[in-house]
Design an enzyme around this catalytic site. Structure first.
Site, PDB file in Angstrom:
ATOM      1  N   GLY A  15       0.788  -1.241   0.000  1.00 29.19           N
ATOM      2  CA  GLY A  15       0.000   0.000   0.000  1.00 29.19           C
ATOM      3  C   GLY A  15       0.813   1.280   0.000  1.00 29.19           C
ATOM      4  NE  ARG A  94      -7.268 -12.109  -6.475  1.00 22.80           N
ATOM      5  CZ  ARG A  94      -7.074 -13.405  -6.643  1.00 22.80           C
ATOM      6  NH1 ARG A  94      -7.251 -13.972  -7.814  1.00 22.80           N
ATOM      7  NH2 ARG A  94      -6.721 -14.151  -5.619  1.00 22.80           N
ATOM      8  CG  ASN A 110      -2.331  -1.082 -13.183  1.00 27.03           C
ATOM      9  OD1 ASN A 110      -2.274  -1.254 -11.959  1.00 27.03           O
ATOM     10  ND2 ASN A 110      -1.608  -1.802 -14.024  1.00 27.03           N
ATOM     11  CG  HIS A 112       3.307  -2.481 -15.228  1.00 27.45           C
ATOM     12  ND1 HIS A 112       2.930  -3.690 -14.683  1.00 27.45           N
ATOM     13  CD2 HIS A 112       4.395  -2.736 -16.000  1.00 27.45           C
ATOM     14  CE1 HIS A 112       3.750  -4.629 -15.113  1.00 27.45           C
ATOM     15  NE2 HIS A 112       4.645  -4.076 -15.910  1.00 27.45           N
TER      16      HIS A 112
HETATM   17  C1  GAR Z   1       4.202  -1.367  -7.145  1.00 29.54           C
HETATM   18  O1  GAR Z   1       5.558  -1.429  -7.532  1.00 29.54           O
HETATM   19  C2  GAR Z   1       3.313  -1.443  -8.375  1.00 29.54           C
HETATM   20  O2  GAR Z   1       3.834  -0.770  -9.485  1.00 29.54           O
HETATM   21  C3  GAR Z   1       3.292  -2.922  -8.607  1.00 29.54           C
HETATM   22  O3  GAR Z   1       3.180  -3.484  -7.331  1.00 29.54           O
HETATM   23  C4  GAR Z   1       3.805  -2.624  -6.387  1.00 29.54           C
HETATM   24  C5  GAR Z   1       2.807  -2.315  -5.292  1.00 29.54           C
HETATM   25  O4  GAR Z   1       3.416  -1.616  -4.238  1.00 29.54           O
HETATM   26  N1  GAR Z   1       2.201  -3.301  -9.451  1.00 29.54           N
HETATM   27  C6  GAR Z   1       2.284  -4.264 -10.376  1.00 29.54           C
HETATM   28  O5  GAR Z   1       3.283  -4.929 -10.551  1.00 29.54           O
HETATM   29  C7  GAR Z   1       1.021  -4.465 -11.191  1.00 29.54           C
HETATM   30  N2  GAR Z   1       1.274  -5.319 -12.296  1.00 29.54           N
HETATM   31  P1  GAR Z   1       2.561  -0.890  -3.122  1.00 29.54           P
HETATM   32  O6  GAR Z   1       1.569  -1.936  -2.580  1.00 29.54           O
HETATM   33  O7  GAR Z   1       3.552  -0.481  -2.079  1.00 29.54           O
HETATM   34  O8  GAR Z   1       1.845   0.268  -3.747  1.00 29.54           O
END
Ligand code: GAR
Length: 205
Positions: A15, A94, A110, A112
Site C-alpha cells: 500500500g 489480479r 493502474n 505498472h
Molecule cells: C508497485 O511497484 C506497483 O507498481 C506494482 O506493485 C507494487 C505495489 O506496491 N504493481 C504491479 O506490478 C502491477 N502489475 P505498493 O503496494 O507499495 O503500492
C-alpha cells in the site's frame, strides 16, 4: 462547491502507492477523497493503512467467490456503495475481465513498474534485469481488457544500474511511482485527460 471526486483504491499488499495518494490529498495537491480501499487479501497492509485513517477498508476475498464474475460483481457492489468515480489499482495483483472494465469505462487507472509496453505482467523489474535493459521505469495507464495494454497517461524512466538486483531496481522505480501516480490522478480530477483512440492528451489548464 462541486462534489469532490471519490476514489476507490484496490490494493493487494503493502500500500505504499495508496499512501502517496493519501499524502497528496492531505497536502491539498489532489482535490479528491478516498471513499474506500478494497483488497483481495485480508492481510493486506493497505487495508490497515486505510483503517488507521478511518477510511472504509473492505476485503473482497477471491476465495469466497465461485467465479471471476461473481468476484468482480462483489468489487463493483462495494465501489457503487461508496459512490466511487475513479478506480485506482495500486498494486492490485489480479487481472480484471471486460465485465469489470466495462463497468468503469476509462475510469480505471493502474500503475505498472516498467515502461510499457515493455515488461507487462508479473515481476516487471526482474524481467527488465534479465532482458538486459539499461533503462526501465514506471507507467500510469487507463485499464482496458488487455494485460497492461491500456492508454498511457504518464511514464517516468529510471536507469538500470550494473549492480542492480530486482529489489534495488524496484525500490528506485517505486520512488518515481510515488510521484507520477498522484500526478496522473490530479490531471484526471482537473478534467485535463482527453482520450483520442488510445492516445491520452493532456489539456492545458
Ligand atoms: C508497485 O511497484 C506497483 O507498481 C506494482 O506493485 C507494487 C505495489 O506496491 N504493481 C504491479 O506490478 C502491477 N502489475 P505498493 O503496494 O507499495 O503500492
Amino acid at each position: 462547491m462541486a462534489k469532490p471526486i471519490v476514489l476507490g483504491v484496490l490494493a493487494s499488499g503493502r500500500g505504499s502507492n495508496l499512501q502517496s495518494i493519501l499524502d497528496a490529498i492531505n497536502s491539498g495537491e489532489i482535490s479528491a477523497e478516498v471513499g474506500v480501499v478494497i483488497s483481495d487479501k485480508p492481510e493486506a497492509n493497505a487495508l490497515k493503512r486505510a483503517a488507521d485513517l478511518n477510511i472504509a477498508a473492505v476485503c473482497v476475498d477471491r476465495k469466497q467467490y465461485k467465479s471471476q464474475q461473481d468476484f468482480e460483481q462483489a468489487l463493483i457492489k462495494q465501489l457503487q456503495l461508496y459512490k466511487v468515480d475513479l478506480v485506482i489499482l495500486a498494486g492490485f495483483m489480479r487481472i480484471l475481465s471486460s465485465y469489470f472494465v466495462n463497468a468503469y469505462p476509462n475510469k480505471i487507472m493502474n500503475i505498472h513498474p516498467s515502461l510499457l509496453p515493455a515488461f507487462p505482467g508479473k515481476n516487471a523489474q526482474q524481467q527488465a534485469l534479465l532482458y538486459g535493459a539499461k533503462v526501465s521505469g514506471c507507467t500510469v495507464h487507463f485499464v482496458d481488457e488487455g494485460m497492461d495494454t491500456g492508454p498511457i497517461i504518464l511514464q517516468q524512466p529510471v536507469p538500470v544500474l550494473a549492480d542492480d538486483t530486482p529489489e534495488s531496481l524496484a525500490a528506485r522505480i517505486l520512488q518515481q511511482e510515488h510521484m507520477i501516480y498522484p500526478q496522473a490522478i490530479k490531471f484526471f480530477v482537473e478534467g485535463r485527460l482527453q482520450l483520442e483512440g488510445r492516445l491520452v492528451k493532456l489539456l492545458s489548464k
